[in-house]
Design a protein around this motif. Structure first.
Motif, short mmCIF file in Angstrom:
data_model
loop_
_atom_site.label_atom_id
_atom_site.label_comp_id
_atom_site.label_asym_id
_atom_site.label_seq_id
_atom_site.Cartn_x
_atom_site.Cartn_y
_atom_site.Cartn_z
N ASP A 11 -10.25 35.26 96.09
CA ASP A 11 -10.54 34.17 95.16
C ASP A 11 -10.42 34.62 93.72
O ASP A 11 -10.08 33.83 92.83
N SER A 12 -10.68 35.92 93.49
CA SER A 12 -10.66 36.42 92.11
C SER A 12 -9.27 36.39 91.50
O SER A 12 -9.12 36.52 90.28
N ILE A 13 -8.24 36.17 92.33
CA ILE A 13 -6.88 36.12 91.79
C ILE A 13 -6.75 34.98 90.79
O ILE A 13 -5.90 35.02 89.89
N ALA A 14 -7.59 33.96 90.93
CA ALA A 14 -7.58 32.83 90.01
C ALA A 14 -8.22 33.17 88.67
O ALA A 14 -8.27 32.32 87.77
N SER A 15 -8.69 34.41 88.53
CA SER A 15 -9.28 34.86 87.26
C SER A 15 -8.33 35.73 86.46
O SER A 15 -8.72 36.28 85.42
N LEU A 16 -7.09 35.87 86.93
CA LEU A 16 -6.10 36.67 86.21
C LEU A 16 -5.63 35.87 84.99
O LEU A 16 -4.63 35.16 85.03
N ALA A 17 -6.34 36.02 83.91
CA ALA A 17 -6.18 35.14 82.75
C ALA A 17 -4.83 35.22 82.07
O ALA A 17 -4.46 34.29 81.33
N SER A 18 -4.07 36.29 82.31
CA SER A 18 -2.77 36.46 81.62
C SER A 18 -1.58 36.40 82.57
O SER A 18 -0.45 36.58 82.14
N ILE A 19 -1.82 36.14 83.84
CA ILE A 19 -0.76 36.28 84.85
C ILE A 19 0.35 35.24 84.64
O ILE A 19 0.11 34.07 84.40
N LYS A 20 1.59 35.73 84.74
CA LYS A 20 2.76 34.86 84.64
C LYS A 20 3.57 34.88 85.95
O LYS A 20 4.06 33.85 86.38
N HIS A 21 3.70 36.05 86.54
CA HIS A 21 4.53 36.21 87.74
C HIS A 21 3.64 36.74 88.86
O HIS A 21 3.09 37.84 88.75
N LEU A 22 3.52 35.97 89.94
CA LEU A 22 2.65 36.33 91.07
C LEU A 22 3.47 36.26 92.34
O LEU A 22 3.82 35.18 92.81
N ASP A 23 3.80 37.42 92.91
CA ASP A 23 4.67 37.48 94.09
C ASP A 23 3.95 38.23 95.20
O ASP A 23 3.76 39.45 95.14
N LEU A 24 3.56 37.48 96.24
CA LEU A 24 2.88 38.04 97.41
C LEU A 24 3.70 37.78 98.67
O LEU A 24 3.19 37.88 99.78
N ALA A 25 4.97 37.48 98.52
CA ALA A 25 5.81 37.03 99.63
C ALA A 25 6.04 38.12 100.67
O ALA A 25 6.00 39.32 100.38
N ASN A 26 6.29 37.66 101.89
CA ASN A 26 6.68 38.53 102.99
C ASN A 26 5.66 39.63 103.28
O ASN A 26 5.96 40.82 103.29
N ASN A 27 4.45 39.18 103.53
CA ASN A 27 3.38 40.07 103.98
C ASN A 27 2.74 39.46 105.22
O ASN A 27 3.39 38.68 105.94
N GLN A 28 1.50 39.79 105.48
CA GLN A 28 0.79 39.25 106.64
C GLN A 28 -0.52 38.59 106.20
O GLN A 28 -1.52 38.65 106.90
N LEU A 29 -0.47 37.94 105.06
CA LEU A 29 -1.66 37.31 104.50
C LEU A 29 -2.08 36.10 105.33
O LEU A 29 -1.24 35.33 105.79
N THR A 30 -3.37 35.93 105.48
CA THR A 30 -3.92 34.82 106.25
C THR A 30 -4.92 34.04 105.39
O THR A 30 -5.20 34.40 104.26
N GLY A 31 -5.46 32.98 105.98
CA GLY A 31 -6.44 32.19 105.25
C GLY A 31 -5.79 31.19 104.32
O GLY A 31 -4.59 30.91 104.41
N ARG A 32 -6.57 30.65 103.43
CA ARG A 32 -6.12 29.56 102.56
C ARG A 32 -5.71 30.06 101.18
O ARG A 32 -6.17 31.10 100.72
N ILE A 33 -4.88 29.29 100.54
CA ILE A 33 -4.57 29.52 99.13
C ILE A 33 -5.83 29.16 98.35
O ILE A 33 -6.38 28.07 98.54
N PRO A 34 -6.31 30.03 97.46
CA PRO A 34 -7.56 29.72 96.75
C PRO A 34 -7.51 28.37 96.05
O PRO A 34 -6.56 28.04 95.34
N ALA A 35 -8.55 27.57 96.27
CA ALA A 35 -8.60 26.22 95.71
C ALA A 35 -8.60 26.25 94.18
O ALA A 35 -8.19 25.28 93.54
N SER A 36 -9.05 27.38 93.62
CA SER A 36 -9.16 27.48 92.16
C SER A 36 -7.91 28.02 91.49
O SER A 36 -7.95 28.36 90.31
N ILE A 37 -6.79 28.05 92.22
CA ILE A 37 -5.57 28.60 91.64
C ILE A 37 -5.14 27.81 90.40
O ILE A 37 -4.45 28.32 89.52
N GLY A 38 -5.58 26.58 90.30
CA GLY A 38 -5.27 25.77 89.13
C GLY A 38 -5.85 26.33 87.85
O GLY A 38 -5.44 25.93 86.75
N ASN A 39 -6.78 27.29 87.96
CA ASN A 39 -7.34 27.94 86.76
C ASN A 39 -6.28 28.71 85.98
O ASN A 39 -6.50 29.08 84.83
N LEU A 40 -5.14 28.97 86.63
CA LEU A 40 -4.08 29.75 85.99
C LEU A 40 -3.08 28.86 85.24
O LEU A 40 -1.98 29.29 84.92
#
Length: 381
Positions: A183-212
């Motif tokens: 969930d803390s990924i939505a606190s990356l106040a300066s993030i422009k490029h976020l690439d987590l593709a092609n892994n084995q991530l599970t669960g939901r996309i954080p609801a607070s991603i709009g904070n970015l």
């Protein structure tokens, strides 16, 4: 009384003093001993024999020609560590032809002793394994770029990753990283490029991603095992140009807010290969600037919104393998450009409109529908 004449030795003394100061400044700007020790520990945890990328890591001054190491000239602290397995410099491509490097081992937690680090890049080495040291998220406050793609990293994304308030690029793609997106990924106040593709991530996309919303321009989460709905807050990412959530297990409808900002920033949207249902939001197809839209291989239903205009410019419009009904939108004929169009494997019916862009499409673009007819399919009866 006249002042005494200056001694002939005075200029020499001044020059000697200046030389001492310059020497001291030069010494201060050389590699710090603690940084050098940390780099040697990082090297000891990694193995690369083919190209010899560590062959220059010798001597006391790690700021002097150590491959991939850059220092702040004012204090001698290591500011950048950049080692790419696919590069075109003199080390990686000595014969002028790019080489493909292979490096094994793991990322030592001594990397966190490089606490002045601005960028950390260990990319495309294919066999670097083990977890991402959690201390990277808490001990490198100046970090702006973290790129670790195309390795074999395992474990989870550090839970405190959001502490990196200056981070602009986070690229962990093409690894074996598991667990949930913190969930803390939505606190990356300066993030422009976020690439987590092609892994084995599970669960939901954080609801607070709009904070970015103020910074995020690329969000690439494709080819994971993410589930649940697309958060409505995605629609508030007003600077988002590229969104790729394809090849996951996402469910629910496409948020009505997606593409409704009116800013014309969203240019690429990949949602194919999920379990998305519901209808195509009218505002999404009407988004100005959207040039690539792939909703294929889902369970999207209902008619295709007939909202295309002379400002619609689609290089790719792929709505294939869904449950779409109704006819082919007549307004598509007014679009400025439609390159690749795929409406196959749906439940569409009726006559395919004549003229561009339909006159340059083949039958495969419309195959396996309920009752479509007209060129390039058979004549309507």
């Amino acid at each position: 009384m006249a002042s005494p004449a200056p001694s002939p030795s005075t200029p020499l003394l001044a020059l000697a003093t200046l030389a001492v100061l310059v020497t001291a400044a030069a010494a201060a700007a050389s590699c710090s001993e603690s940084d050098r020790d940390a780099l040697l520990s990082i090297r000891a945890a990694l193995s690369e024999a083919r190209l010899g990328v560590f062959s220059t890591w010798k001597g006391d001054d790690c700021c002097a020609n150590w491959y991939g190491v850059s220092c702040d000239p004012t204090n001698g602290r290591v500011a950048d560590l950049t080692l790419r397995g696919e590069a075109e410099d003199a080390v990686m491509a000595p014969a002028g032809r790019p080489a493909s490097g292979v490096m094994s081992g793991y990322i030592s937690d001594r990397v966190c002793h490089l606490d002045a680090l601005s960028s950390l890049i260990l990319a495309d080495w294919k066999q670097i394994s083990g977890p991402i040291p959690p201390c990277i998220a808490t001990s490198l406050p100046s970090l702006r770029i973290l790129e670790l793609p195309a390795n074999r990293l395992t474990g989870e994304i550090p839970r405190s990753i959001g502490s990196l308030s200056r981070l602009t690029v986070l690229n962990l793609a093409d690894n074996l990283i598991s667990g949930a997106i913190p969930d803390s990924i939505a606190s990356l106040a300066s993030i422009k490029h976020l690439d987590l593709a092609n892994n084995q991530l599970t669960g939901r996309i954080p609801a607070s991603i709009g904070n970015l919303a103020a910074t995020l321009s690329r969000a690439l989460f494709a080819r994971n095992r993410l589930s649940g709905p697309i958060p409505p807050s995605v629609g508030s990412l007003s600077r988002l140009a590229d969104l790729d959530l394809s090849e996951n297990r996402l469910t629910g409808a496409i948020p009505d807010s997606l593409g409704s900002s009116g800013s014309g920033v969203l240019t690429t949207l990949h949602l194919g290969g999920n379990r998305i249902s519901g209808r195509i939001p009218t505002k999404l197809l009407a988004t100005r600037g959207l040039g690539i839209l792939n909703l294929s291989r889902n369970a999207v239903e209902g008619p295709i919104p007939d909202v295309f205009t002379g400002k619609s410019y689609f290089m790719v419009l792929d709505l294939s393998r869904n449950r779409l009904t109704g006819g082919v939108p007549k307004s598509l004929a007014s679009a400025a450009y439609v390159g690749h169009l795929d409406l196959s494997h749906n439940r569409l019916c009726g006559t395919i409109p004549a003229g561009p862009p339909f006159d340059h499409l083949d039958a495969e673009s419309f195959a396996s529908n309920s009752c479509l007819c007209g060129s390039p399919l058979g004549k309507c009866t």
